[in-house]
Design an enzyme around this catalytic site. Structure first.
Site, short mmCIF file in Angstrom:
data_model
loop_
_atom_site.label_atom_id
_atom_site.label_comp_id
_atom_site.label_asym_id
_atom_site.label_seq_id
_atom_site.Cartn_x
_atom_site.Cartn_y
_atom_site.Cartn_z
N CYS A 1 -18.85 -53.99 40.32
CA CYS A 1 -20.27 -53.95 39.97
C CYS A 1 -20.74 -55.37 39.61
CB CYS A 1 -20.50 -53.01 38.79
SG CYS A 1 -19.88 -53.64 37.21
N HIS B 1 -15.14 -51.55 32.38
CA HIS B 1 -14.61 -51.46 33.73
C HIS B 1 -13.26 -52.15 33.85
CE1 HIS B 1 -18.73 -50.58 35.79
NE2 HIS B 1 -18.38 -49.67 34.90
N CYS C 1 -19.03 -56.90 36.46
CA CYS C 1 -17.65 -57.32 36.70
C CYS C 1 -17.58 -58.55 37.59
CB CYS C 1 -16.83 -56.17 37.26
SG CYS C 1 -16.51 -54.90 36.01
N GLU D 1 -11.97 -54.30 36.02
CA GLU D 1 -11.97 -55.74 36.27
C GLU D 1 -12.29 -56.52 35.00
OE1 GLU D 1 -14.45 -53.84 39.68
OE2 GLU D 1 -13.83 -53.32 37.65
#
Length: 155
Positions: free
Chosen positions: A106, A78, A109, A80
């Site tokens: 999420c 992801h 993250c 982040e």
């Protein structure tokens, strides 16, 4: 009219998302210091040196896994997490920073950002992960919806 810092950094996050190689969702992230300096950017996509999702295919899509579930079944990292990992790799401290993200983070993250010292996350679109919101609150990391900031005075 001059845009606010929040608008400026969110626009950059959206541009960063255009580099995404994910076939399901394009996400961009920008880490910013308390002095409004960009510390790093990231987008979601395959791990360095591995085939992109558009080439290797999307296992989540093949298995019909809904958004927000079974995130570990994905070859991509992801946006982040990419910012946090690259900052660690290159010695860029994120302590006290704000992360601008095109989608709500999420759980995985949120964990990476809290551990990296991110204090605030400003996100644009929703992502179905209630645990992420709970963990962020417990850890004292502020989650702010971008639309709640639009139109407010710029400092």
């Amino acid at each position: 009219m001059r845009c606010s810092w929040e608008e400026y950094f969110m626009q950059i996050a959206h541009v960063v998302a255009t580099r995404s190689t994910c076939s399901r969702r394009q996400v961009g992230a920008v880490a910013v210091s308390p002095e409004n300096r960009i510390l790093g950017t990231g987008y979601n996509g395959a791990l360095p040196g591995t085939p992109h999702c558009e080439i290797a295919g999307c296992l989540r899509q093949q298995l019909n896994i809904p958004s927000g579930q079974r995130q570990e079944i994905c070859r991509a990292q992801h946006a982040e997490a990419n910012v946090c990992n690259f900052a660690a790799r290159y010695g860029v401290p994120l302590d006290g920073a704000t992360m601008y993200v095109t989608a709500q983070p999420c759980t995985t993250c949120v964990k990476a950002m809290v551990t990296s010292g991110i204090k605030k996350v400003i996100f644009d679109s929703d992502y179905p992960d209630e645990l992420a919101c709970k963990l962020a609150k417990e850890a004292g990391m502020e989650l702010v919806r971008f639309s709640d900031l639009v139109g407010k005075a710029d400092a």
